[in-house]
Design an enzyme around this catalytic site. Structure first.
Site, PDB file in Angstrom:
ATOM      1  N   CYS A   1     103.482   1.606  91.072  1.00 19.94           N
ATOM      2  CA  CYS A   1     102.512   0.768  90.487  1.00 19.94           C
ATOM      3  C   CYS A   1     102.029  -0.236  91.518  1.00 19.94           C
ATOM      4  O   CYS A   1     100.711  -0.607  91.550  1.00 19.94           O
ATOM      5  CB  CYS A   1     103.289  -0.424  89.223  1.00 19.94           C
TER       6      CYS A   1
ATOM      7  N   CYS B   1     108.122  -1.943  89.589  1.00 16.56           N
ATOM      8  CA  CYS B   1     107.532  -0.248  89.467  1.00 16.56           C
ATOM      9  C   CYS B   1     106.995  -0.108  90.982  1.00 16.56           C
ATOM     10  O   CYS B   1     105.757  -0.604  91.220  1.00 16.56           O
ATOM     11  CB  CYS B   1     106.751   0.091  88.645  1.00 16.56           C
TER      12      CYS B   1
END
Length: 337
Positions: free
Chosen positions: A237, A234
């Protein structure tokens, strides 16, 4: 007479050949210079496409690539920037990684489109970085979003020479973004009732701890818990990691634990372990072992997601601010840590 006609035919043929457009190149040419480079490699990422470009000691790079026309991403290992590439483009890029989006500029064929994308990104950061917008009452939210998207459309209108299909695509993206914000607000309103402050938090049990053994939410009873739900694949993230480290350091030795829960699949287990080590991730690093009980209970359908729980195991904020959001520190400062 015959010679005159022949000469005239030659002249007409020359004019005809001169007026014909040069055949359009079936590749993109990219070159440029980076100041304060983050790495020796740049990547152009597209749907099912990755192109690696080497950056020399002086920050110079140059390459050609065949692409599927459309949206791409420029990535230097730390920072990302949206690009639009069509075969036939010839782009020269300059940027300073100390202020990536603020300094990146394009020259050459395709420059107008990509300079617009840079301005759009900066406007997005300016207008939509404040996540408190989705917490507004419906009337105030509608007024605010109308003001915001007028600025996006005004920016698009102000740019001359953009391809018609590209403009249509941008308008579609803006409409989708506006709908997404509406859904986020509806989700936020659901959280207000279903995950109201003071309600008992759902729990996770026996998640693998990077340092060994297993850890459950109940192990943190008596402390505030700031939970980061993330995964190694991600991008957003990973972008939060430096901010999270900074917040963790700021509240070191306070009555709060920073817990990161990896939702990686089993096939990416080693990737998770390696990233924790290589990035020197701090806080409590847990692996969910593909258990979705906790994330399902909190209706997690997108990451990163942050949750704040009090020392009694009750919810403080089921959709807490990200570490990059200044309101997180304001929230934590209000607590008795």
């Amino acid at each position: 007479m015959t010679n005159k006609i022949a000469n005239m035919c030659v002249v007409l043929l020359f004019i005809f050949l001169s007026c014909k457009e040069a055949p359009k190149k079936d590749y993109v040419t990219i070159s440029g210079t980076i100041t304060s480079k983050n790495s020796d490699t740049l990547y152009i990422l597209g749907r099912g496409f990755t192109k690696r470009m080497l950056v020399d000691d002086n920050g110079f790079f140059s390459d050609t690539l065949k692409v599927t026309n459309g949206e791409h991403t420029l990535y230097d290992g730390k920072e990302l920037s949206a690009m639009h590439l069509n075969n036939g483009y010839n782009l020269k890029i300059t940027l300073d990684t100390e202020a990536f989006d603020e300094t990146i500029t394009y020259e050459g064929v395709g420059a107008e489109t990509n300079n617009y994308l840079v301005e759009r990104t900066l406007l997005h950061e300016k207008l939509l970085s404040d996540t408190s917008i989705i917490k507004l009452e419906k009337e105030a939210f509608n007024i605010k979003t109308t003001e915001i998207f007028k600025q996006f459309h005004d920016l698009l209108k102000s740019k001359k020479g953009l391809d018609t299909n590209f403009v249509t695509s941008q308008k579609k993206q803006l409409a989708e973004l506006e709908k997404k914000m509406q859904k986020q607000r509806e989700k936020q309103q659901y959280f207000v009732t279903a995950f109201a402050k003071g309600k008992v938090s759902p729990k996770f049990t026996d998640y693998e701890n990077y340092l060994g053994g297993t850890t459950s939410l109940d192990d943190f009873n008596g402390k505030y818990v700031y939970i980061d739900i993330w995964a190694t694949w991600c991008g957003p993230c990973k972008k939060e990691i430096p901010y999270l480290k900074k917040v963790e350091e700021q509240y070191r030795n306070k009555n709060i634990e920073f817990v990161s829960i990896s939702t990686d699949r089993a096939k990416d287990y080693d990737t998770w372990k390696n990233m924790v080590k290589e990035e020197e991730l701090s806080g409590v690093q847990l692996y969910a072992k593909e258990d979705t009980t906790f994330t399902n209970a909190y209706k997690v359908n997108g990451i990163p997601r942050f949750i704040l729980i009090d020392p009694q195991g009750n919810i403080v904020d089921a959709n807490a601010p990200r570490p990059s959001d200044k309101t997180l520190v304001e929230l934590l400062n209000e607590l008795s840590l």
